[in-house]
Design an enzyme around this catalytic site. Structure first.
Site, PDB file in Angstrom:
ATOM      1  N   ARG A   1      12.007  -6.012   5.471  1.00 25.85           N
ATOM      2  CA  ARG A   1      11.883  -4.574   5.171  1.00 25.85           C
ATOM      3  C   ARG A   1      12.789  -3.727   6.080  1.00 25.85           C
ATOM      4  NH1 ARG A   1       5.964  -2.026   4.822  1.00 25.85           N
ATOM      5  NH2 ARG A   1       5.817  -2.625   7.010  1.00 25.85           N
TER       6      ARG A   1
ATOM      7  N   LYS B   1       0.834  -1.214   0.000  1.00 29.43           N
ATOM      8  CA  LYS B   1       0.000   0.000   0.000  1.00 29.43           C
ATOM      9  C   LYS B   1       0.871   1.269   0.000  1.00 29.43           C
ATOM     10  CE  LYS B   1      -2.153  -1.169   3.884  1.00 29.43           C
ATOM     11  NZ  LYS B   1      -1.580  -2.488   4.203  1.00 29.43           N
TER      12      LYS B   1
ATOM     13  N   ARG C   1      11.394  -1.583  11.327  1.00 27.38           N
ATOM     14  CA  ARG C   1      10.258  -1.117  12.122  1.00 27.38           C
ATOM     15  C   ARG C   1      10.028  -2.093  13.270  1.00 27.38           C
ATOM     16  NH1 ARG C   1       5.183   0.327   8.230  1.00 27.38           N
ATOM     17  NH2 ARG C   1       4.048  -0.770   9.849  1.00 27.38           N
TER      18      ARG C   1
ATOM     19  N   ARG D   1      -0.210  -8.735  13.729  1.00 24.86           N
ATOM     20  CA  ARG D   1      -0.713  -7.803  12.707  1.00 24.86           C
ATOM     21  C   ARG D   1      -1.537  -8.546  11.657  1.00 24.86           C
ATOM     22  NH1 ARG D   1       4.357  -4.957  10.386  1.00 24.86           N
ATOM     23  NH2 ARG D   1       2.888  -3.672   9.245  1.00 24.86           N
TER      24      ARG D   1
ATOM     25  N   ARG E   1      -9.828   0.278   8.432  1.00 21.31           N
ATOM     26  CA  ARG E   1      -9.316  -1.063   8.713  1.00 21.31           C
ATOM     27  C   ARG E   1     -10.321  -1.885   9.510  1.00 21.31           C
ATOM     28  NH1 ARG E   1      -3.412   0.370   8.458  1.00 21.31           N
ATOM     29  NH2 ARG E   1      -2.198  -1.525   8.644  1.00 21.31           N
TER      30      ARG E   1
HETATM   31  P1  AMP Z   1       0.721   0.515   8.589  1.00 21.05           P
HETATM   32  O1  AMP Z   1       1.865   1.448   8.438  1.00 21.05           O
HETATM   33  O2  AMP Z   1      -0.452   0.859   7.739  1.00 21.05           O
HETATM   34  O3  AMP Z   1       1.142  -0.928   8.464  1.00 21.05           O
HETATM   35  O4  AMP Z   1       0.202   0.679  10.104  1.00 21.05           O
HETATM   36  C1  AMP Z   1       1.055   0.432  11.200  1.00 21.05           C
HETATM   37  C2  AMP Z   1       0.236   0.276  12.461  1.00 21.05           C
HETATM   38  O5  AMP Z   1      -0.472   1.484  12.726  1.00 21.05           O
HETATM   39  C3  AMP Z   1      -0.831  -0.806  12.450  1.00 21.05           C
HETATM   40  O6  AMP Z   1      -0.320  -2.089  12.730  1.00 21.05           O
HETATM   41  C4  AMP Z   1      -1.759  -0.307  13.542  1.00 21.05           C
HETATM   42  O7  AMP Z   1      -1.213  -0.529  14.832  1.00 21.05           O
HETATM   43  C5  AMP Z   1      -1.730   1.205  13.321  1.00 21.05           C
HETATM   44  N1  AMP Z   1      -2.787   1.618  12.360  1.00 21.05           N
HETATM   45  C6  AMP Z   1      -2.593   2.175  11.135  1.00 21.05           C
HETATM   46  N2  AMP Z   1      -3.774   2.418  10.546  1.00 21.05           N
HETATM   47  C7  AMP Z   1      -4.734   1.996  11.402  1.00 21.05           C
HETATM   48  C8  AMP Z   1      -6.143   1.967  11.353  1.00 21.05           C
HETATM   49  N3  AMP Z   1      -6.828   2.419  10.289  1.00 21.05           N
HETATM   50  N4  AMP Z   1      -6.795   1.442  12.421  1.00 21.05           N
HETATM   51  C9  AMP Z   1      -6.140   1.004  13.501  1.00 21.05           C
HETATM   52  N5  AMP Z   1      -4.798   0.983  13.610  1.00 21.05           N
HETATM   53  C10 AMP Z   1      -4.088   1.493  12.570  1.00 21.05           C
END
Ligand code: AMP
Length: 214
Positions: free
Chosen positions: A126, A13, A160, A171, A87
């Site tokens: 990553r 994404k 990360r 996750r 999400r």
């Molecule tokens: P990402 O960078 O999109 O993989 O997001 C990293 C982390 O941020 C996720 O594992 C969640 O802990 C939090 N996060 C990001 N977007 C959301 C969302 N829409 N709802 C809840 N948690 C989120």
């Protein structure tokens, strides 16, 4: 065209969003990036989000929705990408009312489909640049000089916290339980488009772009 870009962690994404911003000048709203920025700045939002993120759990809906509402004010007339939001079903509902308040709509919900063994490989390998955010992979996208960012030359490539193997399974589970059901939600709304997210990012991007002109 306004799009929701969704898929499992590691589906690409962020990479596709960066290409859309670069080539199509879309407004990018990434909830993950916003939380990471808040954590870096040690803001109240960052403090709230950090423990959930470090454990690989979803941040509570009210926190996420409040944050997106604030950013949404800045979209203006640009086409936008929602990357990693919604999400959960509750977030999807909150998005609907946010959109109608702003007289906007989602045109397509683009799902990046990637098999789980590949997701795991992408996430565990990553590495990111702390300075400029450039993304690398220990096998498939090595920097020219080990540990040094090709783009900004800083030697601060890092993994990360939530890309560690023990966090990834949480996750992926959160994705299966809360986010995967949105496939049906967007199918029912007639907005769903599935794209094969395997393969070079430029090839995936060609498919994403074709969705935008349909
Ligand atoms: P990402 O960078 O999109 O993989 O997001 C990293 C982390 O941020 C996720 O594992 C969640 O802990 C939090 N996060 C990001 N977007 C959301 C969302 N829409 N709802 C809840 N948690 C989120």
């Amino acid at each position: 065209m306004n799009i929701v870009l969704f898929g499992a962690p590691g589906a690409g994404k962020g990479t596709q969003s960066a290409l859309l911003v670069e080539k199509c000048e879309m407004f990018h709203i990434s909830t993950g990036d916003l939380f990471r920025e808040a954590i870096k700045n040690e803001s109240a939002l960052g403090v709230k989000a950090k423990s959930f993120m470090d454990q690989g759990k979803l941040v509570p809906d009210d926190v996420v929705v409040g944050m997106v509402e604030e950013v949404f004010e800045k979209v203006g007339d640009k086409d936008f990408i929602l990357d990693g939001f919604p999400r959960t079903a509750a977030q999807a509902e909150a998005l609907e009312s946010m959109l109608s308040r702003h007289s906007k709509k989602i045109d397509r919900a683009v799902f990046l489909s990637v098999p789980s063994d590949l997701l795991l490989k992408r996430l565990t390998g990553r590495r990111l640049c702390k300075e400029c955010g450039a993304v690398y992979h220990i096998q498939t996208k090595k920097p020219q000089k080990e540990g040094v960012c090709d783009l900004c030359q800083s030697s601060s490539l890092y993994q990360r916290e939530d890309d560690r193997e023990e966090v990834i399974s949480t996750r992926l589970q959160a994705y299966e339980n809360s986010t995967a059901p949105l496939v049906k939600y967007y199918k029912d709304k007639g907005q769903y488009v599935e794209i094969d997210g395997v393969g070079p990012s430029e090839e995936v991007f060609a498919q994403v772009k074709s969705v935008l002109v349909e």
